[in-house]
Write a protein that holds these residues in place. Structure first.
Motif, mmCIF file in Angstrom:
data_model
loop_
_atom_site.group_PDB
_atom_site.id
_atom_site.type_symbol
_atom_site.label_atom_id
_atom_site.label_comp_id
_atom_site.label_asym_id
_atom_site.label_seq_id
_atom_site.Cartn_x
_atom_site.Cartn_y
_atom_site.Cartn_z
ATOM 1 N N LEU A 96 -1.032 13.044 -1.707
ATOM 2 C CA LEU A 96 -0.515 13.721 -2.906
ATOM 3 C C LEU A 96 -1.326 13.323 -4.142
ATOM 4 O O LEU A 96 -1.662 14.156 -4.979
ATOM 5 N N GLU A 97 -1.614 12.048 -4.240
ATOM 6 C CA GLU A 97 -2.384 11.551 -5.382
ATOM 7 C C GLU A 97 -3.795 12.151 -5.371
ATOM 8 O O GLU A 97 -4.328 12.553 -6.404
ATOM 9 N N SER A 116 0.880 9.728 3.109
ATOM 10 C CA SER A 116 1.298 10.984 2.478
ATOM 11 C C SER A 116 1.234 10.869 0.953
ATOM 12 O O SER A 116 0.872 11.816 0.259
ATOM 13 N N LYS A 117 1.560 9.688 0.451
ATOM 14 C CA LYS A 117 1.489 9.498 -1.007
ATOM 15 C C LYS A 117 0.035 9.524 -1.478
ATOM 16 O O LYS A 117 -0.286 10.089 -2.509
ATOM 17 N N ARG A 118 -0.816 8.890 -0.691
ATOM 18 C CA ARG A 118 -2.240 8.911 -1.042
ATOM 19 C C ARG A 118 -2.754 10.350 -1.098
ATOM 20 O O ARG A 118 -3.545 10.716 -1.954
ATOM 21 N N ALA A 166 0.837 -1.213 0.000
ATOM 22 C CA ALA A 166 0.000 0.000 0.000
ATOM 23 C C ALA A 166 0.866 1.255 0.000
ATOM 24 O O ALA A 166 1.904 1.299 0.667
ATOM 25 N N PRO A 167 0.461 2.262 -0.758
ATOM 26 C CA PRO A 167 1.191 3.533 -0.675
ATOM 27 C C PRO A 167 0.948 4.174 0.693
ATOM 28 O O PRO A 167 -0.079 3.926 1.310
ATOM 29 N N SER A 168 1.901 4.965 1.118
ATOM 30 C CA SER A 168 1.773 5.600 2.435
ATOM 31 C C SER A 168 0.657 6.651 2.409
ATOM 32 O O SER A 168 0.198 7.072 1.339
#
Lengths: 568, 600
Positions: B510-511, B506-508, B502-504
């Motif tokens: 940003l997306e 913070s990455k979620r 799973a993306p972190s």
């Protein structure tokens, strides 16, 4: 803190998991461990034997270790590992015949050691056994999870050697284990704080602390069903402990240096445990399903899928590297090692075949994972047809995406940049984000070596027509690398630039470059045969895999000799 | 009498006001405060030179009563509407001008007066209206006015002969109003284009006897032979078609030779005339004439957007009429035209009409265009479906198409490639082929139905396939695909979600930010393109689920309240799975399918 440790101890699944940290725990408490856990040899009920002080008197401590709570089955069940039969063996055999002569006169403490507690329904029986068998010379102690946690805090993780700030980082890492990025961030801070140890004894303590901290993190993560944080932490721990043992390399062996090396080996073992569990339980079962793993990524972003797939490929390749290293170190038969490598390579091939996101990376750093897997393929010599097809696809997609301003690989690895890529379908933007590439020379060299004429030519055309501005490069360690590599202390190494996109010249240039800069061979990890440490550092810190690892395999035998002569 | 008055529809209206240019005069303030001006007031305003403003003021009364009042005062000689200060027309803002412009067009035929004065007024109004579509309305009003008294047209023609510029501009109207057929025929021979063309045009509008009609055609033939310029040809073409239609001469050699001659050296004006005449009445033209005109239409310059727009509408009408085949062939030629074709987006009306075909006809069109070697034609089909946002399945049939098995498979591949984002539509074409196509290609079609269609879309495409009844000839093949799909979904479900991948958070985030920003940008872009938003006022509610607003309409004394409830609006679409799993691979796959080959 004690709760964290108690829970950790209670959650240990196998006896040997407790065995793994107990010797270090005892050492840090001042015990002299003279017998460590061994698999496959008769221990006569004793898992660990040590000499230490008890109420001011030197005594022999004999540990019989069980995991979790002590149940009726564990105490006196039919299993060969039940505690009561083990204690009987200790009394009947070990104490009579196996205690070293130098300790013959010492009193003996038999320790009933387990991560949890004695279940109440057998407590009376245990106490009865202890009372009946306690003598002037032989006594019994209960080392349950609570006591072990207390001892961990007094010993390995005592505040004197693990300052409050570091303890806080450790607690946070464990608490946030289900958010791997955050957990790793705190573990990384813990590791950095321990790297400052310089005295031999402190370095040993620091290494053991990292090891125990990693164990605790792993066990908690395992319970949470998310091994990501301990996987990444274990890579970092290996590199950090290598940094701690580096000062001892080339010097006279001491007890401290032996201890750090021992911790390093145990760390690698733990890393392999985490990696194998992650791979075996979570990845391999889904490798045969088309898109099986890509679909298992909880995200709607193709970027996340791509990043995760290359990450898995890199981890499979790294596991293979450590397996090979372990095989060589432990004298395992070459064929057996090769079989394991072939199996791992098979996993990689299946991963690629069933998850086509692996046909093109999103950023240049992913070239590391590609290089590691190509090295594995080269070592096994199998599946070259599959790899040729993979490289052909990669080139085709690279050309297609670059020409159509699509999702071609970019230099930045920043997630914000990647998620918005391509931000513009303009020449200016494309120039900016494709300013350099280690990926193109890497796949250029391999397509050339595999005699894939069309992909190699396509790369050359791409460079000439669309990427003229792009600095094609590779990277080799330099004299400054030894001090910086393992802890990513500073910018180091030598960029080999001006490379062609493909062709024999590319291979020749790379081969030349590996001879021009001799620093690679003097890297401590290379010089001592621990080369996977370098690969781990490359993957962990995003440095290109030095061509010294792979270029020789691509140079035709005659050509290599010619290059050597020329260099001479 | 109250301050407000009702118009002829019974709606309360503001009284007529007296506006000066830029601000209200004192007099207008007065008038605004009570009902419309009295006769005396209008006479006074006329004397003050302020009558123009009263007529053109945007709040001025446009009721019949007011127009009658003006006409009566004019005819009684108490005011002179023809003597307004026309130079001040240029100072009026557009809204005021076009209000008055419409009013004048209504009143002109009722007025008495000298032809010269009337022509000046009419020409001034036409000139001020510029290129607006309504700019010619005063000419029509003048024509009606001139027809009211034959002497007016005669005087107008005389004045033109004398060189009066206003009379020259209205020569066509005067010739037509006076039915001066012989004079018009005579004038078609003039070298002066400014006089020749109105005569040609007038002939197309005049009532002619059968003999005069033939005579006119002969005269026009002479014109087109003598003058080879594009404008003359365009006018001759129009006249010939009009005369021919009215007198049933279009299938006579005289008319067809003339039309062909007019079309011979077609330039932009002729192209426009062709489009215009096809737009006005292609239905009434014989097929050979339409064919010749469409042949010429295919040469239209792709940069001439007005002609193309007119042609688009004309062809769209024709698609639904008797010349459907000709129209379809022309649309095809316009799009392909040697690599310099007209973008399909400029033929939106054609697209809408083509998609209204019966299932059989639409199947033929889809098959023909998808199998075309011209990629622009295939893309045009995709554009047409996209413009009408048609996603649902079509009743595709191979009946009457006589496609080889190879072409059937190629059709399926291209259907997947071009209609990939309309999976239900694409699937319906494949199912059509499964029903009636060659048995040997069935496994390949099933494969295409599975991947890329069903495997990529869990929603509409699968719903469509699942709804195919057991007695459908395609049922067995489709059921097999669905079974395979189920097995695949089961296999995929086993992995569940792997936490490690799973993306972190913070990455979620940003997306999500990027996604929100993309959506916001798309929304703004759509808003900028919206015609509706230009017409309505806009309020932004920060709280609540309804708005309570107050407004006062024209002619109302008090504010009225209005409660407007908020209503939800949503749009959903299904992203193909591969867009997440492997977007580059998907692009290549679609590209391959569009070319008719399956990418490895």
């Amino acid at each position: 803190m004690k709760l964290i440790l108690s829970e950790y101890l209670r959650s240990l699944k196998e006896r040997r998991e407790l065995d793994a940290i107990l010797p270090d725990l005892l050492s840090e408490l001042g015990f002299h461990v003279y017998s460590r856990p061994m698999i496959g040899t008769t221990q006569h009920g004793v898992d660990i034997a040590a000499v230490g002080e008890d109420q001011g008197e030197k005594k022999v401590f004999l540990f019989s270790v069980k995991q979790g709570d002590l149940t009726r089955q564990d105490w006196d069940g039919t299993a060969s590992q039940s505690l009561r039969p083990s204690l009987n063996q200790i009394r009947d055999v070990y104490i009579r015949t196996k205690v070293p002569k130098r300790y013959k006169d010492l009193k003996i403490v038999v320790c009933l050691c387990f991560g949890g507690d004695i279940q109440e329904n057998i407590r009376l029986e245990v106490e009865g056994y202890v009372e009946e068998n306690t003598t002037e010379r032989v006594s019994f102690q209960e080392w349950n999870g609570d006591k072990l946690a207390e001892l961990l805090m007094q010993g390995v993780l005592r505040e004197k050697t693990l300052p409050a700030e570091a303890q806080k980082e450790f607690r946070k890492a464990v608490a946030m284990v289900d958010q791997p990025d955050v957990a790793f961030h705190h573990f990384e801070r813990l590791a950095r704080s321990l790297q400052t140890a310089s005295e031999p004894k402190k370095r040993v303590s620091a290494a053991r602390q990292l090891y125990v901290a990693l164990w605790v993190l792993y066990v908690w993560a395992r319970d949470a069903g998310n091994l990501e944080a301990p996987y990444r932490a274990s890579e970092l721990a290996i590199l950090s402990v290598w940094e701690l043992l580096r000062p001892d390399i080339g010097r006279r062996e001491t007890a401290h240096s032996k201890a750090v090396v021992s911790v390093f080996v145990q760390l690698v073992q733990l890393h392999l445990t985490v990696a194998a569990e992650l791979l075996g339980d979570k990845i391999v079962p889904h490798l045969d399903t088309p898109d099986g793993l890509a679909s298992a990524i909880p995200s709607h972003s193709s970027l996340d899928v791509n990043l995760a797939m290359f990450e898995i490929l890199g981890r499979i390749s790294m596991l293979a590297a450590w397996v090979e290293w372990g095989g060589m170190r432990n004298g395992v038969e070459v064929e057996a090692v090769r079989a394991q490598l072939t199996e791992l390579q098979g996993y990689g091939v299946k991963l690629i075949a069933n998850n086509s996101a692996l046909f093109l990376p999103r950023h240049d750093r992913q070239a590391v994972d590609i290089a590691l897997f190509l090295m594995l393929v080269h070592k096994t010599g199998a599946c070259t047809g599959d790899i040729a097809a993979w490289l052909e696809q990669m080139v085709e997609r690279l050309v297609f995406t670059v020409k159509t301003h699509g999702r071609y690989p970019i230099v930045s690895e920043d997630y914000g940049d990647l998620v918005s890529h391509p931000r513009e379908a303009t020449e200016v933007y494309r120039k900016e984000v494709t300013a350099g590439s280690t990926l193109i020379p890497l796949i250029g060299a391999w397509t050339t070596a595999l005699e894939l004429a069309e992909p190699a030519a396509a790369l050359e055309r791409l460079k000439a027509e669309e990427l003229e501005h792009c600095t094609l490069q590779s990277w080799v360690p330099d004299a400054g690398s030894e001090n910086a590599f393992y802890v990513n202390r500073d910018v180091h190494g030598l960029a080999v630039t001006g490379l062609p996109a493909a062709g024999p010249d590319l291979i020749r240039r790379l081969s030349d470059a590996t001879r021009v800069e001799p620093a690679y061979r003097s890297l401590s990890a290379i010089a001592t045969g621990n080369w996977p440490v370098i690969l781990t550092a490359c993957r962990h810190y995003g440095l290109p895999v030095p061509p010294q690892f792979w270029i020789d395999g691509l140079v035709p035998p005659g050509a290599a000799a010619a290059v050597d002569e020329e260099a001479a | 009498m109250g301050l407000l008055r009702r118009n002829h529809l019974g709606v309360w209206k503001w009284p007529a006001t007296c506006l000066t240019i830029g601000r209200m005069s004192e007099a207008s303030d007065d008038l605004a405060a009570r009902e419309g001006p009295t006769d005396d007031e209008l006479i006074e305003l006329s004397k003050e030179g302020a009558l123009l403003n009263t007529i053109f003021g945007h709040r001025a009364d446009g009721s019949e009563a007011f127009l009658d009042q003006l006409a009566a005062l004019h005819d009684a000689g108490r005011i002179d509407i023809l003597d307004l200060p026309l130079d001040r027309l240029a100072l009026l803002d557009n809204r005021d001008f076009f209000n008055g412009h419409a009013r004048f067009c209504q009143i002109i035929p009722r007025l008495s007066g000298e032809p010269l004065a009337m022509m000046r007024l009419v020409n001034a109004l036409v000139e001020r209206a510029g290129e607006d579509l309504s700019s010619n309305w005063p000419n029509s009003a003048y024509l009606e006015w001139a027809k009211g008294d034959p002497e007016r047209a005669r005087i107008g023609v005389e004045l033109e002969r004398g060189g009066d510029p206003d009379a020259r501009k209205l020569l066509r109207c005067n010739l037509e109003a006076g039915s001066f057929v012989d004079l018009a025929i005579e004038m078609t021979t003039l070298a002066d284009q400014e006089r020749r063309l109105p005569a040609v045009f007038a002939l197309s509008r005049m009532p002619l006897s059968a003999e005069q009609a033939l005579e006119a055609l002969v005269a026009l033939q002479a014109v087109v032979e003598a003058f080879s310029d594009d404008v003359t040809a365009a006018n001759v073409l129009h006249a010939a078609l009009e005369i021919g239609k009215r007198h049933g001469l279009l299938e006579q050699p005289a008319a067809s030779v003339l039309i062909l001659a007019a079309l011979n050296n077609a330039g932009p004006q002729t192209h426009y005339a062709v489009a215009s005449n096809l737009f006005d009445g292609a239905r009434d033209l014989p097929a050979p004439v339409v064919g010749s005109m469409l042949e010429v239409a295919c040469g239209v310059d792709r940069t001439h957007t007005r002609t193309i727009s007119l042609l688009d509408t004309a062809l769209s009408r024709m698609v639904e009429g008797p010349h459907s085949d000709l129209a379809e062939a022309t649309i095809e030629r316009l799009i392909t035209a040697g690599g310099q074709g007209i973008p399909a987006s400029n033929l939106a009306s054609c697209g809408r009409s083509l998609l209204k075909y019966s299932p059989e006809r639409l199947s033929r069109l889809v098959a023909h265009w998808l199998l075309s070697e011209h990629h622009v034609l295939r893309e045009a089909l995709e554009t047409f479906f996209s413009m009408v946002d048609r996603k649902e399945a079509m009743a595709f049939t191979l009946a009457g198409l006589e496609l080889s098995p190879r072409d059937q498979l190629l059709l399926c591949r291209r259907a997947c490639g071009y209609f990939f984002i309309r999976p239900e539509l694409a699937a319906s074409i494949l199912v059509g082929v499964l029903r009636e196509g060659a048995p040997e290609i069935r496994p390949h079609v099933q494969e295409l139905l599975f991947d890329p269609l069903a495997a990529n879309y869990g929603g509409m495409a699968q719903d469509y396939l699942a709804a195919i009844p057991k007695d459908d000839p395609g049922f067995t093949a489709v059921a097999s695909v669905l079974k395979r799909l189920k097995a695949r979904n089961t296999a995929l479900g086993k992995a569940g979600f792997l936490k490690e991948l799973a993306p972190s958070a913070s990455k979620r985030q940003l997306e999500a930010q990027r996604s929100a920003s993309t959506m916001r940008e798309a929304f703004k872009k759509a808003e900028r393109k919206s015609v509706l938003l230009d017409l309505v006022s806009r309020e932004t509610l920060l709280h609540g689920r309804a708005s309570l607003s107050y407004f006062r309409g024209p002619g109302e004394q008090a504010d009225r309240s209005m409660v407007t409830e908020l209503h939800g609006m949503s749009y959903s679409f299904e992203l193909p799975r591969e867009d997440v799993l492997d977007p580059v691979g998907l692009s290549l796959k679609i590209l391959g399918l569009r070319h008719g080959v399956l990418h490895a």
